[in-house]
Design an enzyme around this catalytic site. Structure first.
Site, PDB file in Angstrom:
ATOM      1  N   LEU A   1      27.937  41.453  34.432  1.00 16.90           N
ATOM      2  CA  LEU A   1      27.870  40.036  34.056  1.00 16.90           C
ATOM      3  C   LEU A   1      29.122  39.272  34.477  1.00 16.90           C
ATOM      4  CD1 LEU A   1      26.343  39.959  30.464  1.00 16.90           C
ATOM      5  CD2 LEU A   1      25.335  39.142  32.587  1.00 16.90           C
TER       6      LEU A   1
ATOM      7  N   PRO B   1      17.997  37.866  23.707  1.00 18.80           N
ATOM      8  CA  PRO B   1      18.824  39.022  24.089  1.00 18.80           C
ATOM      9  C   PRO B   1      20.252  38.893  23.560  1.00 18.80           C
ATOM     10  CG  PRO B   1      17.588  38.220  25.987  1.00 18.80           C
ATOM     11  CD  PRO B   1      17.364  37.231  24.881  1.00 18.80           C
TER      12      PRO B   1
ATOM     13  N   LYS C   1      32.435  40.447  33.476  1.00 20.31           N
ATOM     14  CA  LYS C   1      33.468  40.554  32.439  1.00 20.31           C
ATOM     15  C   LYS C   1      34.851  40.538  33.057  1.00 20.31           C
ATOM     16  CE  LYS C   1      32.130  44.180  30.506  1.00 20.31           C
ATOM     17  NZ  LYS C   1      31.889  45.457  30.112  1.00 20.31           N
TER      18      LYS C   1
ATOM     19  N   ARG D   1      46.110  61.350  52.369  1.00 23.66           N
ATOM     20  CA  ARG D   1      46.672  62.690  52.343  1.00 23.66           C
ATOM     21  C   ARG D   1      47.223  63.061  53.728  1.00 23.66           C
ATOM     22  NH1 ARG D   1      42.764  64.556  49.335  1.00 23.66           N
ATOM     23  NH2 ARG D   1      43.952  64.781  47.414  1.00 23.66           N
TER      24      ARG D   1
ATOM     25  N   GLU E   1      45.258  45.189  51.868  1.00 21.83           N
ATOM     26  CA  GLU E   1      44.283  44.365  51.138  1.00 21.83           C
ATOM     27  C   GLU E   1      44.563  44.299  49.641  1.00 21.83           C
ATOM     28  OE1 GLU E   1      43.693  47.268  52.571  1.00 21.83           O
ATOM     29  OE2 GLU E   1      42.121  48.441  51.615  1.00 21.83           O
TER      30      GLU E   1
ATOM     31  N   GLY F   1      41.224  53.930  59.454  1.00 23.80           N
ATOM     32  CA  GLY F   1      40.991  53.112  60.653  1.00 23.80           C
ATOM     33  C   GLY F   1      42.155  53.238  61.622  1.00 23.80           C
TER      34      GLY F   1
ATOM     35  N   HIS G   1      47.356  50.158  52.676  1.00 19.72           N
ATOM     36  CA  HIS G   1      46.243  49.256  52.356  1.00 19.72           C
ATOM     37  C   HIS G   1      46.768  47.861  52.007  1.00 19.72           C
ATOM     38  CE1 HIS G   1      42.925  52.186  52.164  1.00 19.72           C
ATOM     39  NE2 HIS G   1      43.891  53.035  51.892  1.00 19.72           N
TER      40      HIS G   1
ATOM     41  N   CYS H   1      44.421  52.470  57.277  1.00 18.76           N
ATOM     42  CA  CYS H   1      44.485  53.864  56.831  1.00 18.76           C
ATOM     43  C   CYS H   1      43.650  54.755  57.745  1.00 18.76           C
ATOM     44  CB  CYS H   1      44.085  53.952  55.370  1.00 18.76           C
ATOM     45  SG  CYS H   1      44.863  55.350  54.558  1.00 18.76           S
TER      46      CYS H   1
ATOM     47  N   ASP I   1      38.181  46.265  38.796  1.00 21.01           N
ATOM     48  CA  ASP I   1      38.452  45.053  38.015  1.00 21.01           C
ATOM     49  C   ASP I   1      39.949  44.743  37.962  1.00 21.01           C
ATOM     50  OD1 ASP I   1      36.096  43.805  37.256  1.00 21.01           O
ATOM     51  OD2 ASP I   1      35.669  45.344  35.765  1.00 21.01           O
TER      52      ASP I   1
HETATM   53  N1  GLN Z   1      41.119  60.339  54.746  1.00 15.79           N
HETATM   54  C1  GLN Z   1      42.373  59.857  55.218  1.00 15.79           C
HETATM   55  C2  GLN Z   1      43.542  60.525  54.525  1.00 15.79           C
HETATM   56  O1  GLN Z   1      43.386  61.057  53.440  1.00 15.79           O
HETATM   57  C3  GLN Z   1      42.467  58.360  55.088  1.00 15.79           C
HETATM   58  C4  GLN Z   1      42.404  57.866  53.679  1.00 15.79           C
HETATM   59  C5  GLN Z   1      42.174  56.381  53.570  1.00 15.79           C
HETATM   60  O2  GLN Z   1      41.683  55.758  54.496  1.00 15.79           O
HETATM   61  N2  GLN Z   1      42.457  55.799  52.429  1.00 15.79           N
HETATM   62  O3  GLN Z   1      44.632  60.528  55.018  1.00 15.79           O
END
Ligand code: GLN
Length: 538
Positions: free
Chosen positions: A15, A189, A17, A468, A515, A382, A513, A380, A71
């Site tokens: 919904l 509801p 939250k 990793r 993002e 990518g 990352h 990552c 979230d």
């Molecule tokens: N699988 C890759 C690693 O563990 C990349 C992980 C990811 O893209 N967050 O290094």
């Protein structure tokens, strides 16, 4: 002492939250209050780190390296307050802590039970790691009435009883459906859901009603009467046109006003809605479109790349252009059809990922982006696949691969178990899958005169990691001689953090990352620059 606001949900899940809690947090913060937002998840996983994005959407990573519910991403994006490990807990984590303690004999022979031991642990979480916050907003995952969420509901009931009504407030979010056939808004509801909550000992103070249409006064009165809340505390939330409108909409509905009134507080300063109005207008009015392909394994589930989708949209806001996200399942991407599939695409993004499925499709798309000089951003996994592609096709190492995917390959991406963080060695392992990766914020040094440095306008950056495997640094010279530059490195020069291509207008791979740190009101420079490059490629 902090005031605690508990947000529960009823009738159905999804919904909003999270968005409601995040919007309320923004409104309170904007009026001069210090706020924290937390999430309690009733499932048995210790954290969402090992859950498939298909099941639970994206795993959001915090600065301090917690793998949390998505979230928390909403909370951060709306409040610009970095979430911490101590802001998310699951039933799994609670039980694992309790069982560990029990095995050590710490309960001194007592029978360990849901009440009081589990509920005590939940209450500890609610008030833990709080300093001078004025408000702590705690969202309870799931729907009231679920077996799983019972201990949480019981714990917040006890908590409120202990701190008193002057320090605690219950908000219940429900659905008020509109029935097209009878042209009617239905309050039943909501009545039932509140009845359920009351049977668990909680009388909501505010009922937030999610609805497709504005709720007429008569129906509001009915909700007020049956749910035992004052009419001003029946707050409607009608579907917004973009999520950036949510804080404006909750302000217009006076949610923050009612919360402050409840606690007998006044705004410390005037709320600032201008930034949200500006970006709402920009998102709704922009006509120009840029097509960005996201090529990944989990593209069929909308929430699987939540922060990434958001960051790309933020990049569009920064460039006054609408970003059309074209989600492409990497499994279906065959090398001989790539031209056709990516024909109208102005920027290609390969997000993070795990495991072998779909990797060859990603590698073909990277090859296409590299050769055709299409703006490319690899995040990552990518980035790792961009390194594999370059090794295979430019360095002619035909067996180049990642040891994650193929134990017999030539590992240009290899497993590493130790990372240096602020001079300290951090150990990772692949024995247990949960919480054992390189997680959270790490520093990277940027190379002078590189594209990445011109984007960040800084010598060092701090970004969040979750992986990793690492790019094999032994081949650095070979890559650089052929035009792939390792333009960002860990401070000890051991781990490649960023790669870019010399002879390409915009081709960047990052091991982290970005993002997770993009905000609608302050778009991340990497995404702004990527969209700018895609815009000029149109
Ligand atoms: N699988 C890759 C690693 O563990 C990349 C992980 C990811 O893209 N967050 O290094």
């Amino acid at each position: 002492m902090a005031r605690y606001i508990f947000v529960t949900g009823g009738v159905v899940s999804s919904l909003g939250k999270g968005l409601s809690s995040a919007s309320l947090a923004y409104l309170l913060k904007s009026q001069g209050y210090k706020v924290r937002v937390r999430k309690m998840d009733p499932y048995l996983n210790v954290d969402p780190g090992t859950m498939s994005p298909f099941q639970h959407g994206e795993v959001f990573v915090t600065d301090d390296g917690a793998e949390t519910d998505l979230d928390l991403g909403h909370y951060e994006r709306f409040t610009n307050i970095s979430a911490k490990k101590s802001d998310n807990i699951t039933t799994g984590k609670i039980y694992s802590d309790i069982i560990k303690k029990e095995r050590k004999g710490k309960y001194l022979g007592k029978t360990v039970q849901v009440i009081p031991h589990v509920t005590d642990r939940i209450k500890e979480f609610i008030k833990g790691d709080i300093t001078n916050e004025d408000f702590v907003i705690c969202e309870i995952g799931g729907t009231v009435g679920d077996i799983e969420s019972l201990p949480f509901v019981e714990a917040i009931r006890q908590f409120s009883n202990e701190v008193g009504k002057s320090k605690s407030l219950f908000i219940h979010l429900t659905l008020v459906p509109f029935l097209k056939s009878s042209d009617e808004i239905k309050t039943k509801p909501t009545q039932h859901s509140v009845k359920e909550l009351r049977s668990l000992g909680i009388q909501p103070d505010i009922v937030v009603c999610r609805s497709q249409k504005s709720i007429p006064l008569d129906q509001r009165k009915k909700i007020s009467l049956f749910c035992n809340v004052s009419i001003e505390n029946v707050i409607e939330t009608v579907d917004v046109r973009t999520i950036y409108e949510a804080p404006i909409s909750f302000y217009n509905e006076k949610l923050d006003k009612q919360v402050l009134k409840y606690f007998k507080l006044k705004p410390r300063k005037k709320v600032n809605l201008q930034p949200w109005k500006k970006i709402t207008r920009s998102v709704l009015d922009t006509k120009k479109i840029v097509n960005i392909a996201i090529i990944g394994k989990y593209v069929n589930l909308k929430d699987a790349y939540k922060s990434l989708d958001e960051a790309l949209i933020h990049g569009g806001i920064a460039n006054s252009i609408k970003v059309n996200l074209v989600r492409i399942e990497s499994d279906n991407l065959k090398a001989n059809q790539i031209n056709k599939i990516l024909k109208n695409i102005s920027g290609i993004l390969i997000p993070g990922g795990f495991g072998k499925r779909g990797t060859e499709g990603k590698i073909s798309a990277i090859n296409y982006a590299r050769r055709n000089k299409i703006p490319f951003l690899g995040i990552c996994f990518g980035m790792q696949m961009a390194v594999v592609e370059f090794a295979r096709n430019s360095l002619k190492i035909k067996k180049a691969g990642s040891s994650e995917l193929d134990k017999k390959c030539y590992p240009v991406i290899g497993l590493l178990n130790e990372w240096n963080k602020n001079g300290k060695l951090i150990k990772g392992t692949n024995k247990d899958l949960g919480g054992t990766m390189r997680l959270g914020i790490y520093e990277a040094k940027l190379r002078h005169n590189s594209l990445i440095q011109s984007i960040y306008k800084s010598k060092t950056i701090f970004e969040r990691h979750r992986h990793r495997y690492e790019v094999n640094n032994n081949l650095k010279n070979k890559f650089e001689n052929k035009g792939m530059i390792f333009s960002g490195m860990s401070p000890d020069d051991k781990l490649p953090e960023i790669i870019e291509l010399k002879n390409h207008p915009w081709f960047i791979g990052v091991q982290f990352h970005p993002e997770f740190k993009s905000r609608p009101l302050t778009p991340h420079p990497l995404f702004s620059s990527f969209i700018k490059a895609a815009k000029s490629h149109r």
